[in-house]
Design a protein around this motif. Structure first.
Motif, short mmCIF file in Angstrom:
data_model
loop_
_atom_site.label_atom_id
_atom_site.label_comp_id
_atom_site.label_asym_id
_atom_site.label_seq_id
_atom_site.Cartn_x
_atom_site.Cartn_y
_atom_site.Cartn_z
N VAL A 1 -13.58 3.84 -14.66
CA VAL A 1 -14.54 3.69 -13.56
C VAL A 1 -14.08 4.43 -12.30
CG1 VAL A 1 -15.11 1.35 -14.38
CG2 VAL A 1 -13.59 1.60 -12.42
N ASN A 2 -15.00 4.52 -11.37
CA ASN A 2 -14.69 4.96 -10.02
C ASN A 2 -15.21 3.85 -9.11
OD1 ASN A 2 -14.84 6.00 -7.43
ND2 ASN A 2 -15.60 8.00 -8.05
N GLN B 1 -14.96 3.43 -6.07
CA GLN B 1 -15.47 3.88 -4.78
C GLN B 1 -16.96 4.19 -4.83
OE1 GLN B 1 -13.28 7.21 -3.15
NE2 GLN B 1 -12.21 5.82 -1.78
N ILE C 1 -1.44 -3.87 -9.59
CA ILE C 1 -0.46 -3.60 -8.53
C ILE C 1 -1.21 -3.19 -7.25
CG2 ILE C 1 1.36 -2.95 -10.18
CD1 ILE C 1 0.90 0.00 -9.34
N PRO C 2 -0.57 -3.23 -6.08
CA PRO C 2 -1.25 -2.84 -4.85
C PRO C 2 -1.79 -1.41 -4.93
CG PRO C 2 0.80 -3.92 -4.33
CD PRO C 2 0.78 -3.73 -5.82
N GLY D 1 -7.00 -0.34 -6.32
CA GLY D 1 -8.44 -0.41 -6.03
C GLY D 1 -9.08 -1.76 -6.34
N SER E 1 -9.58 -4.48 -4.40
CA SER E 1 -10.56 -4.94 -3.40
C SER E 1 -11.82 -4.08 -3.46
CB SER E 1 -9.98 -4.83 -1.99
OG SER E 1 -8.73 -5.40 -1.95
N THR E 2 -11.61 -2.78 -3.61
CA THR E 2 -12.77 -1.87 -3.68
C THR E 2 -13.66 -2.26 -4.86
OG1 THR E 2 -11.29 -0.13 -2.86
CG2 THR E 2 -13.41 0.58 -3.72
N LYS F 1 -10.46 -8.26 2.87
CA LYS F 1 -9.22 -7.99 2.15
C LYS F 1 -8.15 -8.94 2.68
CE LYS F 1 -6.14 -4.40 0.83
NZ LYS F 1 -6.11 -3.34 -0.11
N ASP G 1 -1.81 -7.42 0.84
CA ASP G 1 -0.94 -7.40 -0.33
C ASP G 1 0.21 -8.35 -0.14
OD1 ASP G 1 -2.46 -5.53 -1.56
OD2 ASP G 1 -1.42 -3.88 -0.60
P1 G4P Z 1 -6.00 -2.80 -3.73
O1 G4P Z 1 -6.99 -3.86 -3.34
O2 G4P Z 1 -5.73 -2.78 -5.20
O3 G4P Z 1 -4.73 -2.83 -2.95
O4 G4P Z 1 -6.66 -1.37 -3.43
P2 G4P Z 1 -7.86 -0.97 -2.46
O5 G4P Z 1 -9.15 -1.49 -3.00
O6 G4P Z 1 -7.50 -1.29 -1.07
O7 G4P Z 1 -7.86 0.61 -2.67
C1 G4P Z 1 -6.75 1.42 -2.35
C2 G4P Z 1 -7.23 2.82 -2.01
O8 G4P Z 1 -7.79 3.43 -3.17
C3 G4P Z 1 -8.32 2.86 -0.94
O9 G4P Z 1 -8.13 4.06 -0.21
C4 G4P Z 1 -9.58 2.99 -1.78
O10 G4P Z 1 -10.64 3.57 -1.06
C5 G4P Z 1 -9.10 3.90 -2.88
N1 G4P Z 1 -9.89 3.79 -4.12
C6 G4P Z 1 -10.25 2.65 -4.77
N2 G4P Z 1 -10.93 2.95 -5.89
C7 G4P Z 1 -11.02 4.30 -5.96
C8 G4P Z 1 -11.59 5.21 -6.92
O11 G4P Z 1 -12.15 4.85 -7.96
N3 G4P Z 1 -11.44 6.55 -6.63
C9 G4P Z 1 -10.81 7.00 -5.52
N4 G4P Z 1 -10.74 8.32 -5.34
N5 G4P Z 1 -10.24 6.17 -4.61
C10 G4P Z 1 -10.35 4.84 -4.84
P3 G4P Z 1 -7.44 4.09 1.19
O12 G4P Z 1 -7.37 5.52 1.61
O13 G4P Z 1 -6.19 3.30 1.18
O14 G4P Z 1 -8.43 3.31 2.05
P4 G4P Z 1 -9.90 3.74 2.50
O15 G4P Z 1 -9.68 4.35 3.81
O16 G4P Z 1 -10.47 4.69 1.48
O17 G4P Z 1 -10.61 2.41 2.50
#
Ligand code: G4P
Length: 284
Positions: A85-86, A88, A128-129, A132, A134-135, A147, A150
């Motif tokens: 998945v993605n 985001q 793990i932290p 993604g 929370s996303t 959120k 962590d």
């Molecule tokens: P967590 O709860 O597991 O700690 O992770 P979290 O959802 O905070 O996601 C960590 C980072 O990974 C975030 O970026 C988030 O946007 C990004 N992310 C999550 N899912 C995907 C995905 O499928 N693809 C991509 N490319 N990125 C993803 P960040 O830069 O830390 O924060 P933000 O500024 O984007 O919110």
């Protein structure tokens, strides 16, 4: 975000997760599609016990699609459901409730035999932290859930979030710590940004990335840095060439290795060096 894991925290987090697992039907383990093995914590097997498992390879937009397909097959061979998945954009996430449903067929048949009313499938996301979690929860829930950070252990009241008609998700994920006793695992976690940059030396991470690309995708390296030829195994020479091309010099005409390393790491993390998956399943 600062995460500090100490033995006491780890033991407490583990205990709390084992408690939470009792409430759920399916364990959803989230991993980074670029490092599907290194972004796991082997403890999840112990925590999950015999509960059915869904492996989700998140950030699949950053990974090599062919290798993602290999990983999906591998996890399915192991008896898990597996999806890429993605979180985001939401790509692939619609398939999650159905995959969870497939994993609960036995439980539902059992409660039907006992004449009980059907209920939604209950799931928990673990990982793990930074993978993604929370996303993904926000994406699935279709709203913004705060959120919690962590930190090991969850102090707020647990809430179930309804996902479609058949699934309920705990609104707070289970957070496992990254495990990197093995140097190669640490380097993969660092290259993808899963662990803080201060933990490993940036030149060491950059060398790891260069070696990987020399072996797996030399064209990406050549194109990005406009190199006419690549050395077989002279990493210092390669570093010098990249540093020169990117203007990373210090007085006296020497290469600024720290700056060059940072550029390589940044290029890698932002896919300027392609969509790379750093490992394949170890089937032995
Ligand atoms: P967590 O709860 O597991 O700690 O992770 P979290 O959802 O905070 O996601 C960590 C980072 O990974 C975030 O970026 C988030 O946007 C990004 N992310 C999550 N899912 C995907 C995905 O499928 N693809 C991509 N490319 N990125 C993803 P960040 O830069 O830390 O924060 P933000 O500024 O984007 O919110």
């Amino acid at each position: 975000m600062t995460i500090q894991w100490y033995p006491g925290h780890m033991a407490k987090a583990k205990r709390q997760m084992i408690e939470k697992i009792k409430l759920i039907d399916v364990v959803v383990e989230l991993v980074d599609a670029r490092i599907p093995q290194s972004s796991r914590n082997p403890l999840v097997d112990e925590i999950a016990g015999s509960k059915p498992r869904l492996m989700i390879l998140n950030k699949s937009d950053l990974a090599d699609p062919d290798k993602t397909a290999v990983w999906i097959d591998y996890f399915r061979e192991k008896g898990y459901e597996a999806l890429a998945v993605n979180a985001q954009t939401g790509e692939g996430t619609k398939a999650i409730p159905q995959a969870v449903r497939r994993l609960t067929a036995e439980r539902r048949a059992r409660s039907e035999r006992k004449g009980m009313n059907p209920r939604a499938d209950r799931a928990l996301i673990l990982g793990i932290p930074n993978v993604g979690k929370s996303t993904l929860i926000n994406r699935l829930a279709g709203k913004k859930i705060a959120k919690i950070g962590d930190r090991p252990g969850i102090t707020t009241a647990q809430q179930w979030v309804k996902i479609g008609k058949t699934m309920e998700l705990l609104d707070t994920p289970g957070i496992l710590w990254p495990k990197f006793d093995d140097e190669a695992i640490g380097l993969r976690l660092a290259a993808t940004g899963a662990i803080k940059d201060e933990i490993l030396d940036s030149q060491e991470i950059a060398v790891f990335i260069l070696r990987f690309l020399l072996e797996n995708d030399p064209v990406a390296l050549k194109e990005r840095y406009q190199l006419s030829a690549l050395p077989e195994d002279d990493i210092v020479f390669l570093f010098d060439e990249i540093g020169k091309r990117r203007g990373c010099m210090i007085s006296g005409g020497d290469i600024d290795y720290d700056k060059t390393a940072e550029i390589i790491i940044r290029d890698f993390r932002t896919q300027k060096l392609g969509r790379q998956t750093l490992e394949l399943p170890n089937r032995v």
